[in-house]
Design an enzyme around this catalytic site. Structure first.
Site, PDB file in Angstrom:
ATOM      1  N   GLY A  68       0.802  -1.221   0.000  1.00 30.12           N
ATOM      2  CA  GLY A  68       0.000   0.000   0.000  1.00 30.12           C
ATOM      3  C   GLY A  68       0.831   1.265   0.000  1.00 30.12           C
ATOM      4  O   GLY A  68       0.556   2.216  -0.744  1.00 30.12           O
ATOM      5  N   THR A  69       1.855   1.309   0.824  1.00 32.97           N
ATOM      6  CA  THR A  69       2.649   2.531   0.946  1.00 32.97           C
ATOM      7  C   THR A  69       3.295   2.896  -0.390  1.00 32.97           C
ATOM      8  O   THR A  69       3.268   4.053  -0.814  1.00 32.97           O
ATOM      9  CB  THR A  69       3.726   2.360   2.039  1.00 32.97           C
ATOM     10  OG1 THR A  69       3.056   2.077   3.273  1.00 32.97           O
ATOM     11  CG2 THR A  69       4.576   3.601   2.191  1.00 32.97           C
ATOM     12  N   ASN A 149      -9.268   3.742   7.459  1.00 36.42           N
ATOM     13  CA  ASN A 149      -8.706   2.548   8.090  1.00 36.42           C
ATOM     14  C   ASN A 149      -8.809   2.569   9.604  1.00 36.42           C
ATOM     15  O   ASN A 149      -8.716   1.531  10.244  1.00 36.42           O
ATOM     16  CB  ASN A 149      -7.247   2.367   7.671  1.00 36.42           C
ATOM     17  CG  ASN A 149      -6.430   3.601   7.932  1.00 36.42           C
ATOM     18  OD1 ASN A 149      -6.639   4.632   7.275  1.00 36.42           O
ATOM     19  ND2 ASN A 149      -5.527   3.537   8.894  1.00 36.42           N
ATOM     20  N   GLY A 206      -1.835  -6.414  -0.656  1.00 33.62           N
ATOM     21  CA  GLY A 206      -2.160  -7.831  -0.532  1.00 33.62           C
ATOM     22  C   GLY A 206      -2.328  -8.323   0.891  1.00 33.62           C
ATOM     23  O   GLY A 206      -3.211  -9.139   1.174  1.00 33.62           O
ATOM     24  N   THR A 243      12.649  -6.165 -11.577  1.00 34.42           N
ATOM     25  CA  THR A 243      12.204  -7.535 -11.859  1.00 34.42           C
ATOM     26  C   THR A 243      10.909  -7.809 -11.114  1.00 34.42           C
ATOM     27  O   THR A 243      10.795  -7.505  -9.931  1.00 34.42           O
ATOM     28  CB  THR A 243      13.307  -8.532 -11.425  1.00 34.42           C
ATOM     29  OG1 THR A 243      14.467  -8.264 -12.204  1.00 34.42           O
ATOM     30  CG2 THR A 243      12.860  -9.976 -11.637  1.00 34.42           C
ATOM     31  N   CYS A 333       2.425   4.137  16.090  1.00 31.51           N
ATOM     32  CA  CYS A 333       3.098   4.038  17.379  1.00 31.51           C
ATOM     33  C   CYS A 333       4.579   3.853  17.081  1.00 31.51           C
ATOM     34  O   CYS A 333       5.010   2.769  16.713  1.00 31.51           O
ATOM     35  CB  CYS A 333       2.549   2.856  18.156  1.00 31.51           C
ATOM     36  SG  CYS A 333       3.303   2.626  19.752  1.00 31.51           S
TER      37      CYS A 333
HETATM   38  C1  LIG Z   1      -5.736   2.949   4.230  1.00 26.57           C
HETATM   39  C2  LIG Z   1      -4.313   2.476   4.188  1.00 26.57           C
HETATM   40  N1  LIG Z   1      -3.484   2.973   3.262  1.00 26.57           N
HETATM   41  C3  LIG Z   1      -2.210   2.576   3.154  1.00 26.57           C
HETATM   42  C4  LIG Z   1      -1.684   1.638   4.022  1.00 26.57           C
HETATM   43  C5  LIG Z   1      -0.253   1.218   3.872  1.00 26.57           C
HETATM   44  O1  LIG Z   1      -0.213  -0.084   3.346  1.00 26.57           O
HETATM   45  P1  LIG Z   1       1.062  -1.069   3.543  1.00 26.57           P
HETATM   46  O2  LIG Z   1       1.087  -1.426   4.991  1.00 26.57           O
HETATM   47  O3  LIG Z   1       0.744  -2.237   2.673  1.00 26.57           O
HETATM   48  O4  LIG Z   1       2.257  -0.352   3.111  1.00 26.57           O
HETATM   49  C6  LIG Z   1      -2.499   1.099   5.017  1.00 26.57           C
HETATM   50  C7  LIG Z   1      -1.955   0.135   5.991  1.00 26.57           C
HETATM   51  O5  LIG Z   1      -2.384   0.044   7.119  1.00 26.57           O
HETATM   52  C8  LIG Z   1      -3.854   1.526   5.102  1.00 26.57           C
HETATM   53  O6  LIG Z   1      -4.677   1.042   6.033  1.00 26.57           O
END
Ligand SMILES: Cc1ncc(COP(=O)(O)O)c(C=O)c1O
Length: 390
Positions: A68-69, A149, A206, A243, A333
């Site tokens: 996600g990040t 989230n 994922g 890759t 945290c």
């Molecule tokens: C809404 C949201 N965006 C982005 C992220 C970041 O994802 P990742 O932990 O896969 O990098 C999270 C992870 O908690 C999330 O809840």
């Protein structure tokens, strides 16, 4: 152990683990032209097609990432850098995930201006204010969560995407918390927006749906212009060189298919469990309050985010942990210091209240025993945590 932190990460699905191991045992770089490479390529592209089916987009629009990040960074930085000469403002609702907030903060150091949008009292982005922010001149991009989230509130995504399309501004959606719990449809949210406008990018990860950590994707519309973060072999339309992780892609696709096929039944099951948890906690701790949208259809089915006035989150988490219950305060945290939740403050709550919350998130392996475990200890835990704080 009672694991009630599925929003942080959830159990690896056995089928995804099997798929990962099976594919990881095959040799071949998907960019090589020999037979082994072409075999890897075939598995990779089939996985991309399976993911596209779940996300309702074209396979070529699926850019695989490490999670996600990375997806959020590629979308937000990539859109801004490709447009900064013409427009420099980022429309940024309050209460976004730190992946977005901190990316925008980094861009601000490079000259981006931040155009905030306040949330309403349940944590939803007001479409009218969002529309005004994207329509004002100088908007380079807008970004928004599909589902918050922390407090679990669902946004009016069609309304947000429509506003961005009408203003001819590109929109990124963070669907990391939403995938597997509520419908996610890139094609229908994008609609018939003009090239490069409206919904152009959507982030997913994922490990939130039972795939391995380290897998994720950014859906990027064909017409979107995005500067890459990683430069190199020009894989994935040149948007994400490197890759490609064929085994990760296959495992992610398997988890996504399973999550999608189970979604409706799981939403109903978890919604019932969540309601039992909330009602049980409120009966035992009358001072507690459910944050986010109280309407079941307005929040993620597995999310119960509760305010415990006067009881520090860390104390409650410690007492719950001692009883074998893993939950979270829903806030970053770092170095052992719990930050007050910026999301809770974005709902108009005080800093003290933002330090007195617990997020319980249910998932595939949750059941009655987990709810019962919380209800057995929450009354006493609240008494102790709030008493110690007085
Ligand atoms: C809404 C949201 N965006 C982005 C992220 C970041 O994802 P990742 O932990 O896969 O990098 C999270 C992870 O908690 C999330 O809840």
């Amino acid at each position: 152990m009672h694991y009630l932190d599925h929003a942080a990460t959830t159990d690896l699905r056995p089928e995804a683990a099997d798929e990962w191991l099976r594919v990881a045992r095959t040799t071949g770089n998907a960019s090589s032209t020999h037979g082994a490479g072409q075999q890897a390529r075939r598995i990779l592209e089939e996985s991309r097609e399976r993911l596209a089916e779940v996300l309702d987009c074209d396979p070529i629009e699926v850019v695989l990432t490490s999670g996600g990040t990375e997806s959020v960074n590629l979308a937000v930085q990539g859109l801004w850098r490709s447009r900064q000469a013409a427009a420099d403002a980022v429309v940024l609702p309050d209460g976004e995930h730190h992946a977005t907030l901190d990316t925008v903060a980094a861009l601000a150091a490079d000259g981006a201006t931040v155009r905030p949008v306040r949330l309403d009292a349940v944590g939803r982005i007001p479409v009218g204010e969002f529309a005004r922010a994207v329509a004002a001149s100088g908007a380079a991009l807008a970004t928004a969560l599909v589902a918050n989230n922390e407090v679990g509130t669902l946004n009016d995504v069609a309304g947000l995407a429509g506003a961005a399309a009408a203003a001819a501004v590109p929109l990124h959606l963070d669907a990391v918390a939403a995938l597997g719990h509520v419908p996610v449809s890139f094609r229908s949210w994008r609609g018939d927006a003009a090239a490069g406008a409206g919904l152009v990018a959507l982030s997913v990860a994922g490990h939130k749906i039972g795939a391995p950590v380290g897998t994720g994707a950014l859906v990027v519309a064909r017409s979107a212009r995005l500067s890459p973060l990683l430069h190199g072999g020009a894989q994935q339309r040149g948007l994400r060189s490197g890759t490609q992780d064929v085994a990760g892609a296959a495992a992610f696709a398997r988890a996504a298919e399973l999550a999608e096929s189970e979604r409706d039944a799981e939403a109903a099951r978890l919604g019932t469990l969540r309601d039992q948890l909330v009602a049980g906690v409120l009966a035992r701790v009358p001072a507690a309050r459910l944050l986010g949208d109280p309407a079941p259809e307005g929040r993620l089915p597995g999310n119960a985010h509760l305010l415990f006035p006067g009881a520090p989150s860390e104390s409650l988490l410690f007492l719950l942990d001692a009883a074998g219950i893993s939950a979270s305060a829903g806030s970053a945290c770092q170095a052992g210091v719990a930050e007050p939740s910026h999301v809770v403050q974005a709902l108009g709550r005080s800093e003290a209240e933002a330090r007195s919350v617990i997020r319980f998130t249910l998932g595939r392996t949750s059941g009655d025993a987990d709810v019962d475990a919380v209800l057995a200890v929450i009354g006493e835990a609240y008494e102790r945590a709030s008493g110690a704080a007085r």
